[in-house]
Design a protein around this motif. Sequence first.
Motif, PDB file in Angstrom:
ATOM      1  N   LYS A  77       0.801  -1.135   0.015  1.00  0.00           N
ATOM      2  CA  LYS A  77      -0.049   0.107   0.032  1.00  0.00           C
ATOM      3  C   LYS A  77       0.960   1.090   0.042  1.00  0.00           C
ATOM      4  O   LYS A  77       2.105   1.480   0.472  1.00  0.00           O
ATOM      5  N   GLU A  78       0.066   2.306  -0.660  1.00  0.00           N
ATOM      6  CA  GLU A  78       1.115   3.628  -0.779  1.00  0.00           C
ATOM      7  C   GLU A  78       1.437   4.273   0.662  1.00  0.00           C
ATOM      8  O   GLU A  78       2.279   5.219   0.680  1.00  0.00           O
ATOM      9  N   THR A  97       8.704  -1.221   6.309  1.00  0.00           N
ATOM     10  CA  THR A  97       7.753  -2.336   6.134  1.00  0.00           C
ATOM     11  C   THR A  97       8.201  -3.343   5.184  1.00  0.00           C
ATOM     12  O   THR A  97       8.880  -2.943   4.103  1.00  0.00           O
ATOM     13  N   VAL A  98       8.160  -4.400   5.436  1.00  0.00           N
ATOM     14  CA  VAL A  98       8.698  -5.453   4.716  1.00  0.00           C
ATOM     15  C   VAL A  98       7.599  -5.997   3.633  1.00  0.00           C
ATOM     16  O   VAL A  98       6.389  -6.297   4.278  1.00  0.00           O
ATOM     17  N   ILE A  99       7.993  -5.797   2.292  1.00  0.00           N
ATOM     18  CA  ILE A  99       6.908  -6.077   1.351  1.00  0.00           C
ATOM     19  C   ILE A  99       6.930  -7.264   0.992  1.00  0.00           C
ATOM     20  O   ILE A  99       5.752  -8.059   0.883  1.00  0.00           O
ATOM     21  N   ASP A 133       4.215   6.749  -3.175  1.00  0.00           N
ATOM     22  CA  ASP A 133       3.097   7.654  -3.823  1.00  0.00           C
ATOM     23  C   ASP A 133       2.484   6.970  -5.113  1.00  0.00           C
ATOM     24  O   ASP A 133       3.230   7.042  -6.134  1.00  0.00           O
ATOM     25  N   ARG A 134       1.206   6.242  -4.854  1.00  0.00           N
ATOM     26  CA  ARG A 134       0.717   5.602  -6.147  1.00  0.00           C
ATOM     27  C   ARG A 134       0.682   6.433  -7.254  1.00  0.00           C
ATOM     28  O   ARG A 134       0.908   6.341  -8.588  1.00  0.00           O
ATOM     29  N   ASN A 188      -6.806   5.921  -0.249  1.00  0.00           N
ATOM     30  CA  ASN A 188      -7.595   7.220  -0.373  1.00  0.00           C
ATOM     31  C   ASN A 188      -6.947   8.359   0.233  1.00  0.00           C
ATOM     32  O   ASN A 188      -7.300   8.799   1.364  1.00  0.00           O
ATOM     33  N   ASP A 189      -5.769   8.989  -0.266  1.00  0.00           N
ATOM     34  CA  ASP A 189      -5.239  10.126   0.496  1.00  0.00           C
ATOM     35  C   ASP A 189      -5.240  11.118  -0.246  1.00  0.00           C
ATOM     36  O   ASP A 189      -4.481  12.231   0.060  1.00  0.00           O
TER      37      ASP A 189
END
Length: 797
Positions: free
Chosen positions: A395-396, A402-404, A449-450, A484-485
């Motif tokens: 998630k963006e 954070t481990v992906i 940032d998606r 939703n940012d």
Amino acid sequence: ESIAEKMRTWIILLLWACAHQSVNAVTLSRGPVRRKTKETEGRQDKDLLRRSKRGWMWRQFFLQEEYTGTEHQYIGKLHSDMDRGDGTVMYVLAGEGAGTIFVIDSNSGDLHATRSLDREEKPFYTLRAQVVNKKNGLPLEPETEFTVKLHDINDNEPKFDKEVYTASVPERSHIGTYVTQVTAHDADDEMFGYSAKLAYSISQGHPYFSVEPNTGIIRTALGPSDMDREQREHYQVVIEAKDMAGQRGGLTGTTTVNISLTDVNDNPPRFTQSIYQFSVPEITKVGSLVGRIRAVDADVGRNAEMDYTVVNGDGLDVFDISTDRNTQEGILSLKKPLDYEKKKSYMLQIQVQNTHPDTQFLSMDAKDIANIRVSVEDVDEPPQFEKINYILEVKEDAAVGTVIGSVSAVDPDILRSPVKYSIDRHTDVDRIFGVYAGNGSIFLQRPLDREEFAWHNISVIATEFNNPEQTSRVPVYIRVLDVNDNPPMLASFYETFVCENAKAGQKIQTISAVDPDDPVGGHRFLFSLAPESSVRANFSVRDNGDNTAGIFTRRTGFGRMHKSTHLVAVVISDGHIPMQSSTGTLTIRVCTCDRDGNMEMCNAEALSSTTGLSTGALVAILLCILILLLIVVLFAALKRQKKKEPLIISKEDVRDNVVSYNDEGGGEEDTQAFDIGALRHPEVMEESKLRRDILPPESLYPPPPLRRTMVPSRGNADVRDFINQRVQENDGNPTAPPYDSLATYAYEGNGSVAESLSSLGSVSSEGEQDYNYLSEWGPRFRKLADMYGGEDSDWDS
């Protein structure tokens, strides 16, 4: 026995010659000759129609060819009844060879041949004989024609059409198979005896071939088992042709026949060895060559073509074999990847057989079998990833650290060397991601940032600890999931108008919104009027339910003079969790409209904003004008500061130069002469002006050099003082032109009555000078005449 046969042959020839001579000596009798007399002249007319007998008639004469005697060869005797033996007649011979080949005794009529003749060159000769009166040369009888024919002897041997014949016959042919035919010819007479009767025989080539005596046809003489090309391919056969029907004493001619056996497919291919061994590294690529095997076939050409196949073994699905059509070798290639750790060797069974078998000579089962052992060599291989690529999601709004996800690679070798992981920074220049070297876990190093990048493609490298040169990489595709940012915003800057006579509930604008987020179910925007809006009583916002909204009036009548602009604040929310909202402002101007609602006139602010240029455009125009003004001012300043060029322009340093003029121009009329502008305009040179080309090597003001004493003259003291002052200043200033240059004038030139004005070479006269003549030079020198032509009292005043 051979001597007796020779004696018998000679006796036969002798008897034949004697009979021939007796026949040639015989003459034909002649009938009574009718002489012309007076008694018979009256009967001449009656006897015209009666046929008269010839005075003589001859048979053919015969002559043996190839006469070898020293004397002339006797042919025969000519005789006529007109010859009474008293020597009054003469025999005359004409025709082919008369007088050269054939001669006749004019008195006796004996006919002889002067030389040996060849029947094959010419078989007969046609001659003419006549009896004439020896005294007057008149013919006594009509001319008579006769023939001399040559008797043939066996003097030509048979000759073949070709000296060497070439033929071929398939191997394994049956007895009597036709090979070829030879033909010979004899130049002797075929109609006389057996001189041209030929018989063929084989003198070399037994027992493989035979020839038919009468036709010259050559055939095979041995069976299929004896005519084997692999045992013997080429044969040389010698054929004889003998005349006299092959009897003894005949002449013989020979020819050579080269016979080759053509190949038939009577031999199967055979391997040169029963077991082949090959070794191949485990990292060999699929399709690579493993080795070559060879089978031999005694046949040639198309009959030697063969096919290889893998018929059995544990490597049936791992290896493949094909045929090299140029060398007829078997090419063993790799069909699947090898792994030494799984299987170290393979056993194959290879079969070979002819591509075009001939069932007449070989059975369809004619083939050969060989075994191949392939050993796999261990190679230090690089680590291998579990997947050919990895797809991870994050998630963006994930926090840094954070481990992906993780990747995994192992060393395929038996030693199982540990593996460390790293990221190829060429694929992650911004260092957004990191990987733990020990376990391959990929984590975040920078926020995502998606809306900027929805996908990130990186490469992870796995390296062996024990051998860092052994590396491998795998692509990792990271998908950034949407959060939703971002709040929705108006799709554009809305600026509309409302008529003064607008009614309540009238729609004046439709608005829409945009949101850079990408929710799964799509956008759902909600529009409402901001609670703090001061125009709640004037306008309302109505949501259309399709991500658009309409702006409506809430009252009737708007006063342009009272309030010309209304700002409507609209709240837009996206309806997702967490909900994001923003407030957009809509500008509504009050304008005068016609009955149809078309705008006619707005206030100045509205007009300029709607029909004029925007604020940004006006600012840009002002900036451009300001920049242009600055450029003009800068250019003017630079022009004012520009230094004046020195009087003497040269590409080199002109100080201490000696300029020699071999021929001066036309005095002052010469525009290329020395510039005396400095004398006419004393203010040009300034004391503080420095030379621009080089720095002066000495101090700026060295002591002035010694100069010659000028003889004062009356009437020009002021000019002399002025010139002396300027000369001293220029001599003391090294930066002033003409930089201590010395100009030598070998010839002044014509056209100037003022002579030289140079301070370096001029000497003032002691007497007074009259400067009035300067006014005659034109308007340029009139002012100079006024200045220097006056009295001393004028200068003093």
